[in-house]
Design a protein around this motif. Structure first.
Motif, PDB file in Angstrom:
ATOM      1  N   LYS A 147     -50.234 101.292  12.536  1.00  0.00           N
ATOM      2  CA  LYS A 147     -50.150 100.533  13.785  1.00  0.00           C
ATOM      3  C   LYS A 147     -51.565 100.330  14.306  1.00  0.00           C
ATOM      4  N   LYS A 174     -44.891  92.429  14.583  1.00  0.00           N
ATOM      5  CA  LYS A 174     -44.978  92.971  15.938  1.00  0.00           C
ATOM      6  C   LYS A 174     -43.984  94.118  16.131  1.00  0.00           C
ATOM      7  N   THR A 175     -42.844  94.073  15.422  1.00  0.00           N
ATOM      8  CA  THR A 175     -41.831  95.126  15.501  1.00  0.00           C
ATOM      9  C   THR A 175     -41.593  95.700  14.107  1.00  0.00           C
ATOM     10  N   MET A 176     -40.938  96.843  14.061  1.00  0.00           N
ATOM     11  CA  MET A 176     -40.604  97.438  12.767  1.00  0.00           C
ATOM     12  C   MET A 176     -39.658  96.523  11.986  1.00  0.00           C
ATOM     13  N   GLU A 177     -38.727  95.884  12.686  1.00  0.00           N
ATOM     14  CA  GLU A 177     -37.796  94.978  12.021  1.00  0.00           C
ATOM     15  C   GLU A 177     -38.545  93.800  11.401  1.00  0.00           C
ATOM     16  N   GLU A 178     -39.519  93.284  12.135  1.00  0.00           N
ATOM     17  CA  GLU A 178     -40.292  92.150  11.635  1.00  0.00           C
ATOM     18  C   GLU A 178     -41.134  92.544  10.427  1.00  0.00           C
ATOM     19  N   GLY A 220     -51.028  96.847  18.717  1.00  0.00           N
ATOM     20  CA  GLY A 220     -49.602  97.127  18.649  1.00  0.00           C
ATOM     21  C   GLY A 220     -48.892  96.530  17.449  1.00  0.00           C
ATOM     22  N   TYR A 221     -49.629  95.883  16.546  1.00  0.00           N
ATOM     23  CA  TYR A 221     -49.023  95.320  15.348  1.00  0.00           C
ATOM     24  C   TYR A 221     -48.906  96.376  14.257  1.00  0.00           C
ATOM     25  N   TYR A 222     -47.858  96.247  13.465  1.00  0.00           N
ATOM     26  CA  TYR A 222     -47.653  97.113  12.311  1.00  0.00           C
ATOM     27  C   TYR A 222     -48.200  96.394  11.082  1.00  0.00           C
TER      28      TYR A 222
END
Length: 79
Positions: free
Chosen positions: A11, A31-35, A15-17
């Motif tokens: 991360k 941006k999210t874990m799902e993304e 805030g990006y993964y």
């Protein structure tokens, strides 16, 4: 011959993964874990498209394994 494509997710300060494959030039983010999960699948499929998997040292149906290189905040435990 390997059955696994290993990714590490970090991360960043925005805030990006960010995801990176260990042995292959596959990079993506979300941006999210799902993304980022979706993007890992898509980037891996695109990388492997039209490739001779054996020449890459991969079995015909490799799996993707992910490790995380960051803390999960506010982890609660069952009581």
């Amino acid at each position: 011959m390997s059955n696994i494509i290993q990714f590490t997710i970090e991360k960043d300060e925005d805030g990006y993964y960010n995801a990176k494959a260990a042995r292959f030039p596959i990079f993506t983010f979300g941006k999210t874990m799902e993304e980022v999960e979706y993007n890992i699948r898509e980037a891996t499929e695109l990388f492997l498209e039209d490739e001779d998997l054996a020449s890459l040292g991969l079995s015909p149906k490799p799996s993707v394994v992910v490790s995380f290189n960051f803390e999960i905040p506010n982890l609660s435990y069952a009581q």
